[in-house]
Motif scaffolding. Structure first.
Motif, PDB file in Angstrom:
ATOM      1  N   ILE A   1       0.873  -0.857   0.254  1.00 52.41           N
ATOM      2  CA  ILE A   1      -0.396  -0.061   0.522  1.00 52.41           C
ATOM      3  C   ILE A   1       0.826   1.494   0.320  1.00 52.41           C
ATOM      4  CG2 ILE A   1      -1.966  -1.266   1.067  1.00 52.41           C
ATOM      5  CD1 ILE A   1      -1.349   0.166   3.656  1.00 52.41           C
ATOM      6  N   THR A   2       0.119   1.772   0.384  1.00 49.40           N
ATOM      7  CA  THR A   2       0.783   3.795   0.175  1.00 49.40           C
ATOM      8  C   THR A   2       0.892   4.373   0.907  1.00 49.40           C
ATOM      9  OG1 THR A   2      -0.833   4.952  -0.859  1.00 49.40           O
ATOM     10  CG2 THR A   2       0.121   3.911  -2.506  1.00 49.40           C
ATOM     11  N   LEU A   3       1.836   5.331   1.740  1.00 51.85           N
ATOM     12  CA  LEU A   3       1.706   5.517   2.923  1.00 51.85           C
ATOM     13  C   LEU A   3       0.397   6.501   4.058  1.00 51.85           C
ATOM     14  CD1 LEU A   3       5.667   7.254   3.074  1.00 51.85           C
ATOM     15  CD2 LEU A   3       4.096   5.578   4.873  1.00 51.85           C
ATOM     16  N   ASP A   4      -0.263   7.375   2.019  1.00 48.75           N
ATOM     17  CA  ASP A   4      -1.387   8.367   1.951  1.00 48.75           C
ATOM     18  C   ASP A   4      -2.775   6.649   2.310  1.00 48.75           C
ATOM     19  OD1 ASP A   4      -0.180  10.356   1.607  1.00 48.75           O
ATOM     20  OD2 ASP A   4      -0.776  10.241  -0.628  1.00 48.75           O
ATOM     21  N   GLU A   5      -2.507   5.963   1.905  1.00 43.53           N
ATOM     22  CA  GLU A   5      -3.556   4.576   2.282  1.00 43.53           C
ATOM     23  C   GLU A   5      -3.972   4.528   3.041  1.00 43.53           C
ATOM     24  OE1 GLU A   5      -4.537   1.633  -1.348  1.00 43.53           O
ATOM     25  OE2 GLU A   5      -1.695   1.826  -1.060  1.00 43.53           O
ATOM     26  N   PHE A   6      -2.588   4.091   4.335  1.00 47.20           N
ATOM     27  CA  PHE A   6      -1.712   3.606   5.412  1.00 47.20           C
ATOM     28  C   PHE A   6      -2.488   5.162   6.425  1.00 47.20           C
ATOM     29  CE2 PHE A   6       0.047   3.852   9.917  1.00 47.20           C
ATOM     30  CZ  PHE A   6       0.373   1.935   9.829  1.00 47.20           C
ATOM     31  N   ARG A   7      -1.927   6.328   6.219  1.00 51.24           N
ATOM     32  CA  ARG A   7      -2.322   7.656   6.933  1.00 51.24           C
ATOM     33  C   ARG A   7      -3.641   7.565   7.466  1.00 51.24           C
ATOM     34  NH1 ARG A   7      -3.492  12.927   5.481  1.00 51.24           N
ATOM     35  NH2 ARG A   7      -2.784  11.829   3.520  1.00 51.24           N
ATOM     36  N   ASN A   8      -4.682   7.554   5.814  1.00 50.55           N
ATOM     37  CA  ASN A   8      -5.779   7.490   5.875  1.00 50.55           C
ATOM     38  C   ASN A   8      -6.827   6.710   6.580  1.00 50.55           C
ATOM     39  OD1 ASN A   8      -6.157   9.487   3.938  1.00 50.55           O
ATOM     40  ND2 ASN A   8      -5.795   8.669   2.535  1.00 50.55           N
ATOM     41  N   GLU A   9      -6.199   4.991   6.643  1.00 53.38           N
ATOM     42  CA  GLU A   9      -7.326   4.369   7.504  1.00 53.38           C
ATOM     43  C   GLU A   9      -6.370   4.943   8.701  1.00 53.38           C
ATOM     44  OE1 GLU A   9      -9.280   1.463   8.364  1.00 53.38           O
ATOM     45  OE2 GLU A   9      -8.621   1.372   5.751  1.00 53.38           O
ATOM     46  N   LEU A  10      -5.441   4.909   8.546  1.00 53.22           N
ATOM     47  CA  LEU A  10      -5.209   5.215  10.718  1.00 53.22           C
ATOM     48  C   LEU A  10      -6.045   6.389  11.232  1.00 53.22           C
ATOM     49  CD1 LEU A  10      -2.951   4.821  12.973  1.00 53.22           C
ATOM     50  CD2 LEU A  10      -1.500   6.406  11.537  1.00 53.22           C
ATOM     51  N   GLU A  11      -6.265   7.500  10.382  1.00 53.13           N
ATOM     52  CA  GLU A  11      -6.887   8.586  10.958  1.00 53.13           C
ATOM     53  C   GLU A  11      -8.118   8.176  11.402  1.00 53.13           C
ATOM     54  OE1 GLU A  11      -6.418  12.171  11.880  1.00 53.13           O
ATOM     55  OE2 GLU A  11      -3.653  11.444  11.573  1.00 53.13           O
ATOM     56  N   GLN A  12      -8.576   7.275  10.224  1.00 55.76           N
ATOM     57  CA  GLN A  12     -10.104   6.989   9.650  1.00 55.76           C
ATOM     58  C   GLN A  12     -10.541   6.017  11.211  1.00 55.76           C
ATOM     59  OE1 GLN A  12     -11.367   4.440   6.858  1.00 55.76           O
ATOM     60  NE2 GLN A  12     -11.197   6.124   5.261  1.00 55.76           N
ATOM     61  N   THR A  13      -9.299   4.523  11.421  1.00 55.60           N
ATOM     62  CA  THR A  13      -9.333   4.757  13.425  1.00 55.60           C
ATOM     63  C   THR A  13      -9.456   5.246  13.966  1.00 55.60           C
ATOM     64  OG1 THR A  13      -8.079   2.697  12.196  1.00 55.60           O
ATOM     65  CG2 THR A  13      -8.424   2.592  14.357  1.00 55.60           C
ATOM     66  N   LYS A  14      -8.506   6.505  14.786  1.00 53.86           N
ATOM     67  CA  LYS A  14      -8.357   7.909  15.215  1.00 53.86           C
ATOM     68  C   LYS A  14      -9.884   7.656  15.316  1.00 53.86           C
ATOM     69  CE  LYS A  14      -3.611   8.646  15.719  1.00 53.86           C
ATOM     70  NZ  LYS A  14      -3.042   9.884  15.127  1.00 53.86           N
ATOM     71  N   THR A  15     -10.907   8.536  14.361  1.00 55.73           N
ATOM     72  CA  THR A  15     -11.809   8.917  14.649  1.00 55.73           C
ATOM     73  C   THR A  15     -12.954   8.441  14.832  1.00 55.73           C
ATOM     74  OG1 THR A  15     -11.664  10.075  12.493  1.00 55.73           O
ATOM     75  CG2 THR A  15     -13.801  10.333  13.090  1.00 55.73           C
ATOM     76  N   LYS A  16     -12.463   7.174  14.438  1.00 53.27           N
ATOM     77  CA  LYS A  16     -13.648   6.266  15.001  1.00 53.27           C
ATOM     78  C   LYS A  16     -13.680   5.794  16.501  1.00 53.27           C
ATOM     79  CE  LYS A  16     -14.576   3.691  10.820  1.00 53.27           C
ATOM     80  NZ  LYS A  16     -14.770   2.556  10.589  1.00 53.27           N
TER      81      LYS A  16
END
Length: 73
Positions: free
Chosen positions: A55-70
């Motif tokens: 995956i890309t760093l952006d994909e990882f970062r986006n998933e990480l942000e979604q996890t933090k928000t949830k």
């Protein structure tokens, strides 16, 4: 952070050992991250993780942000 890595591992049907092999590191490096002994991984380590996951760093970062928000972090 480990929760996000674990999500990608499950999506890719991989385990920690397989990821470590793809990254070219010992599985203990991932274990340190998993158990909080590494809190802020280096850019180099993050690049190896995302490359191993395909995956890309952006994909990882986006998933990480979604996890933090949830989780309300």
């Amino acid at each position: 952070m480990w929760n996000t890595i674990d999500k990608f591992l499950k999506r890719k049907k991989m385990n920690q050992e397989q990821l470590a092999n793809l990254m070219g590191v010992r599985s203990s490096s991932l274990s340190d991250l998993k158990h909080g002994r590494i809190i802020n991984p280096s850019f180099e380590l993050m690049c190896k993780i995302v490359d191993g996951l395909g995956i890309t760093l952006d994909e990882f970062r986006n998933e990480l942000e979604q996890t933090k928000t949830k989780s309300g972090e």
